[in-house]
Design a protein around this motif. Structure first.
Motif, PDB file in Angstrom:
ATOM      1  N   MET A   3       0.746  -1.165   0.014  1.00 30.04           N
ATOM      2  CA  MET A   3      -0.150   0.089  -0.004  1.00 30.04           C
ATOM      3  C   MET A   3       0.963   1.293  -0.025  1.00 30.04           C
ATOM      4  SD  MET A   3      -3.359   1.379   1.761  1.00 30.04           S
ATOM      5  CE  MET A   3      -4.063   0.283   0.973  1.00 30.04           C
ATOM      6  N   THR A   4       0.616   2.075  -0.712  1.00 32.62           N
ATOM      7  CA  THR A   4       1.285   3.379  -0.741  1.00 32.62           C
ATOM      8  C   THR A   4       0.228   4.580  -0.524  1.00 32.62           C
ATOM      9  OG1 THR A   4       2.665   2.568  -2.511  1.00 32.62           O
ATOM     10  CG2 THR A   4       2.610   5.045  -2.344  1.00 32.62           C
ATOM     11  N   LEU A   5       0.702   5.566   0.105  1.00 39.20           N
ATOM     12  CA  LEU A   5       0.093   6.854   0.343  1.00 39.20           C
ATOM     13  C   LEU A   5       1.131   7.922  -0.171  1.00 39.20           C
ATOM     14  CD1 LEU A   5      -2.330   8.601   1.623  1.00 39.20           C
ATOM     15  CD2 LEU A   5      -1.260   8.553   3.776  1.00 39.20           C
ATOM     16  N   ARG A   6       0.518   8.817  -1.046  1.00 36.57           N
ATOM     17  CA  ARG A   6       1.210   9.605  -1.528  1.00 36.57           C
ATOM     18  C   ARG A   6       0.481  10.961  -1.396  1.00 36.57           C
ATOM     19  NH1 ARG A   6       1.970  13.792  -4.654  1.00 36.57           N
ATOM     20  NH2 ARG A   6       4.011  14.054  -5.810  1.00 36.57           N
ATOM     21  N   TYR A   7       1.096  12.105  -1.119  1.00 35.53           N
ATOM     22  CA  TYR A   7       0.274  13.342  -0.890  1.00 35.53           C
ATOM     23  C   TYR A   7       1.154  14.677  -1.118  1.00 35.53           C
ATOM     24  CZ  TYR A   7       2.084  14.310   3.619  1.00 35.53           C
ATOM     25  OH  TYR A   7       2.952  14.589   4.886  1.00 35.53           O
ATOM     26  N   ASP A   8       0.602  15.724  -1.422  1.00 31.87           N
ATOM     27  CA  ASP A   8       1.588  17.009  -1.273  1.00 31.87           C
ATOM     28  C   ASP A   8       0.812  17.835  -0.151  1.00 31.87           C
ATOM     29  OD1 ASP A   8       2.769  16.681  -3.616  1.00 31.87           O
ATOM     30  OD2 ASP A   8       0.949  17.478  -5.046  1.00 31.87           O
ATOM     31  N   ARG A  68      -1.164   7.587  10.644  1.00 28.57           N
ATOM     32  CA  ARG A  68      -2.131   7.113  11.536  1.00 28.57           C
ATOM     33  C   ARG A  68      -3.254   6.480  10.731  1.00 28.57           C
ATOM     34  NH1 ARG A  68      -1.416  11.925  14.192  1.00 28.57           N
ATOM     35  NH2 ARG A  68      -3.484  12.821  13.274  1.00 28.57           N
ATOM     36  N   LEU A  69      -3.661   6.990   9.594  1.00 33.05           N
ATOM     37  CA  LEU A  69      -4.222   6.461   8.795  1.00 33.05           C
ATOM     38  C   LEU A  69      -3.826   5.044   8.085  1.00 33.05           C
ATOM     39  CD1 LEU A  69      -7.037   6.910   6.684  1.00 33.05           C
ATOM     40  CD2 LEU A  69      -5.260   7.530   4.818  1.00 33.05           C
ATOM     41  N   LEU A  70      -2.749   5.000   7.816  1.00 32.66           N
ATOM     42  CA  LEU A  70      -2.279   3.720   7.412  1.00 32.66           C
ATOM     43  C   LEU A  70      -2.159   2.783   8.277  1.00 32.66           C
ATOM     44  CD1 LEU A  70       0.833   4.842   5.010  1.00 32.66           C
ATOM     45  CD2 LEU A  70      -1.369   3.959   4.214  1.00 32.66           C
ATOM     46  N   ALA A  71      -1.545   3.148   9.559  1.00 33.83           N
ATOM     47  CA  ALA A  71      -1.389   2.001  10.779  1.00 33.83           C
ATOM     48  C   ALA A  71      -2.705   1.560  11.240  1.00 33.83           C
ATOM     49  CB  ALA A  71      -0.602   3.104  11.754  1.00 33.83           C
ATOM     50  N   GLY A  72      -3.870   2.223  10.971  1.00 30.94           N
ATOM     51  CA  GLY A  72      -5.136   1.933  11.289  1.00 30.94           C
ATOM     52  C   GLY A  72      -5.679   1.048  10.473  1.00 30.94           C
ATOM     53  N   ARG A  73      -5.126   0.701   9.235  1.00 28.23           N
ATOM     54  CA  ARG A  73      -5.656  -0.321   8.318  1.00 28.23           C
ATOM     55  C   ARG A  73      -5.201  -1.621   8.569  1.00 28.23           C
ATOM     56  NH1 ARG A  73      -7.475   1.709   3.067  1.00 28.23           N
ATOM     57  NH2 ARG A  73      -6.780  -0.301   2.227  1.00 28.23           N
ATOM     58  N   VAL A 119      -2.492  -3.278   6.302  1.00 25.66           N
ATOM     59  CA  VAL A 119      -1.083  -2.697   6.492  1.00 25.66           C
ATOM     60  C   VAL A 119      -0.539  -3.113   7.778  1.00 25.66           C
ATOM     61  CG1 VAL A 119       0.035  -0.138   6.967  1.00 25.66           C
ATOM     62  CG2 VAL A 119      -1.734  -0.587   5.262  1.00 25.66           C
ATOM     63  N   ASP A 120       0.780  -3.542   7.698  1.00 29.67           N
ATOM     64  CA  ASP A 120       1.555  -3.993   8.909  1.00 29.67           C
ATOM     65  C   ASP A 120       2.346  -2.454   9.297  1.00 29.67           C
ATOM     66  OD1 ASP A 120       3.737  -4.693  10.712  1.00 29.67           O
ATOM     67  OD2 ASP A 120       4.369  -6.236   9.176  1.00 29.67           O
ATOM     68  N   SER A 121       1.581  -2.225  10.420  1.00 30.29           N
ATOM     69  CA  SER A 121       2.213  -0.827  11.059  1.00 30.29           C
ATOM     70  C   SER A 121       3.733  -0.746  11.400  1.00 30.29           C
ATOM     71  CB  SER A 121       1.228  -0.287  12.194  1.00 30.29           C
ATOM     72  OG  SER A 121       1.764  -1.201  13.371  1.00 30.29           O
ATOM     73  N   GLY A 122       4.379  -1.928  11.436  1.00 30.31           N
ATOM     74  CA  GLY A 122       5.865  -1.776  11.645  1.00 30.31           C
ATOM     75  C   GLY A 122       6.653  -2.021  10.590  1.00 30.31           C
ATOM     76  N   ARG A 123       6.152  -1.893   9.387  1.00 30.49           N
ATOM     77  CA  ARG A 123       6.480  -1.639   7.982  1.00 30.49           C
ATOM     78  C   ARG A 123       6.486  -0.333   7.276  1.00 30.49           C
ATOM     79  NH1 ARG A 123       6.330  -6.885   4.750  1.00 30.49           N
ATOM     80  NH2 ARG A 123       8.260  -6.058   3.934  1.00 30.49           N
ATOM     81  N   ILE A 124       5.964   0.637   7.966  1.00 32.20           N
ATOM     82  CA  ILE A 124       5.585   1.915   7.408  1.00 32.20           C
ATOM     83  C   ILE A 124       6.898   2.678   7.401  1.00 32.20           C
ATOM     84  CG2 ILE A 124       4.367   3.968   7.735  1.00 32.20           C
ATOM     85  CD1 ILE A 124       2.033   2.635   8.999  1.00 32.20           C
ATOM     86  N   PHE A 125       7.108   3.209   6.203  1.00 30.73           N
ATOM     87  CA  PHE A 125       8.334   4.001   6.029  1.00 30.73           C
ATOM     88  C   PHE A 125       8.018   5.209   5.097  1.00 30.73           C
ATOM     89  CE2 PHE A 125       8.835   1.370   2.717  1.00 30.73           C
ATOM     90  CZ  PHE A 125       9.294   2.092   1.506  1.00 30.73           C
ATOM     91  N   ALA A 126       8.902   6.368   5.248  1.00 29.34           N
ATOM     92  CA  ALA A 126       8.632   7.490   4.293  1.00 29.34           C
ATOM     93  C   ALA A 126       9.596   7.475   3.330  1.00 29.34           C
ATOM     94  CB  ALA A 126       8.554   8.653   5.279  1.00 29.34           C
TER      95      ALA A 126
END
Length: 68
Positions: free
Chosen positions: A1-6, A39-44, A47-54
């Motif tokens: 999953m990817t979240l991209r925003y400006d 928070r949005l990603l971690a709450g899904r 999504v494995d919240s331990g693997r979220i990165f920027a």
């Protein structure tokens, strides 16, 4: 999953957003936007919240480093 925003003061709606945000844009506000995305990603459930990165560029690097 990817979240991209400006950030609110950029992207295709920059003219409309900039007028509404004049005097309200801050480093803290940018940080809150980023934290909200995490928070949005971690709450899904998918999504494995331990693997979220920027993955960032430009000013986004500053915000990602502050959030960590």
């Amino acid at each position: 999953m990817t979240l991209r925003y400006d950030k609110r003061a950029s992207g295709p709606q920059v003219k409309e957003n900039l007028m509404r945000l004049m005097g309200k844009i801050s480093m803290q506000g940018h940080l809150e936007e980023l934290a909200g995305g995490v928070r949005l990603l971690a709450g899904r459930a998918d999504v494995d919240s331990g693997r979220i990165f920027a993955l960032t560029n430009s000013e986004g690097c500053i915000h990602a480093l502050i959030l960590v």
